[in-house]
Design a protein around this motif. Structure first.
Motif, mmCIF file in Angstrom:
data_model
loop_
_atom_site.group_PDB
_atom_site.id
_atom_site.type_symbol
_atom_site.label_atom_id
_atom_site.label_comp_id
_atom_site.label_asym_id
_atom_site.label_seq_id
_atom_site.Cartn_x
_atom_site.Cartn_y
_atom_site.Cartn_z
ATOM 1 N N THR A 34 10.893 -12.867 -7.933
ATOM 2 C CA THR A 34 10.402 -13.695 -6.840
ATOM 3 C C THR A 34 9.564 -14.826 -7.441
ATOM 4 O O THR A 34 8.764 -14.601 -8.359
ATOM 5 N N GLN A 35 9.768 -16.035 -6.931
ATOM 6 C CA GLN A 35 9.110 -17.207 -7.501
ATOM 7 C C GLN A 35 7.693 -17.352 -6.977
ATOM 8 O O GLN A 35 7.445 -17.283 -5.767
ATOM 9 N N VAL A 36 6.776 -17.575 -7.894
ATOM 10 C CA VAL A 36 5.394 -17.896 -7.559
ATOM 11 C C VAL A 36 5.080 -19.263 -8.159
ATOM 12 O O VAL A 36 5.262 -19.466 -9.364
ATOM 13 N N GLU A 86 11.925 -7.443 -4.824
ATOM 14 C CA GLU A 86 10.596 -8.056 -4.732
ATOM 15 C C GLU A 86 10.503 -8.970 -3.514
ATOM 16 O O GLU A 86 11.506 -9.513 -3.056
ATOM 17 N N SER A 87 9.286 -9.159 -3.037
ATOM 18 C CA SER A 87 9.005 -10.123 -1.978
ATOM 19 C C SER A 87 7.556 -10.570 -2.098
ATOM 20 O O SER A 87 6.771 -9.958 -2.827
ATOM 21 N N VAL A 134 8.547 -16.827 -12.385
ATOM 22 C CA VAL A 134 9.297 -15.837 -11.618
ATOM 23 C C VAL A 134 8.728 -14.476 -11.991
ATOM 24 O O VAL A 134 8.620 -14.143 -13.181
ATOM 25 N N TYR A 135 8.378 -13.703 -10.983
ATOM 26 C CA TYR A 135 7.767 -12.389 -11.197
ATOM 27 C C TYR A 135 8.802 -11.304 -10.907
ATOM 28 O O TYR A 135 9.451 -11.312 -9.850
ATOM 29 N N MET A 152 5.711 2.029 -13.280
ATOM 30 C CA MET A 152 6.150 0.802 -12.631
ATOM 31 C C MET A 152 5.319 -0.370 -13.136
ATOM 32 O O MET A 152 4.165 -0.211 -13.536
ATOM 33 N N GLY A 153 5.927 -1.565 -13.079
ATOM 34 C CA GLY A 153 5.186 -2.707 -13.587
ATOM 35 C C GLY A 153 5.696 -4.029 -13.070
ATOM 36 O O GLY A 153 6.651 -4.085 -12.285
ATOM 37 N N TRP A 154 5.013 -5.065 -13.531
ATOM 38 C CA TRP A 154 5.403 -6.437 -13.234
ATOM 39 C C TRP A 154 5.455 -7.232 -14.529
ATOM 40 O O TRP A 154 4.570 -7.102 -15.388
ATOM 41 N N TRP A 155 6.497 -8.010 -14.649
ATOM 42 C CA TRP A 155 6.636 -8.981 -15.727
ATOM 43 C C TRP A 155 6.799 -10.350 -15.079
ATOM 44 O O TRP A 155 7.049 -10.460 -13.875
ATOM 45 N N ARG A 156 6.708 -11.392 -15.893
ATOM 46 C CA ARG A 156 6.939 -12.742 -15.370
ATOM 47 C C ARG A 156 7.583 -13.609 -16.431
ATOM 48 O O ARG A 156 7.493 -13.330 -17.622
#
Length: 120
Positions: free
Chosen positions: A114-116, A6-7, A92-93, A33-37
């Motif tokens: 990656t930290q948001v 990730e970036s 964090v994502y 595909m996906g995103w978790w946090r």
């Protein structure tokens, strides 16, 4: 072993935007595909996913109409456009991958994250 990287994370003020990117070391065309946090002190939670054929998108209620997931199979990449960010989006994502039809709700492959951070 496929690796997800990730970036795009960073610090942004509330109301701002960020775009996260995830590049796979292998072919993603066969994966949902996906995103978790994961926010501080909380469990990991599902954010959004896109089906292997780019025909179906799923987003959590918390981010609906603010976050948009997309993918580019030719570049083995998936993206998360995040608009109108709120302090509660701080987390964090993680980019994730799972089998066809899974919706990435219990993913087998995880990136490092990656930290948001969203300031008020």
């Amino acid at each position: 072993q496929v690796q997800l990287t990730e970036s795009g994370g960073g610090l942004v003020q509330a109301g701002g935007s960020l775009k996260l990117s995830c590049v796979s070391s292998g072919r993603i065309a066969d994966f949902d595909m996906g995103w978790w946090r994961q926010a501080p002190g909380k469990e990991r939670e599902f954010v959004a996913s896109v089906s292997w054929d780019d025909q179906n998108v799923f987003t959590s209620f918390a981010v609906r109409r603010r976050f948009t997931i997309s993918r580019d199979n030719a570049k083995n990449s998936v993206f998360l456009q995040m608009d109108n960010l709120k302090p509660e989006d701080t987390a964090v994502y993680f980019c994730v991958a799972d089998g066809r039809g899974s919706r990435a709700v219990s993913p087998r492959l995880w990136g490092q994250g990656t930290q948001v951070t969203v300031s008020s």
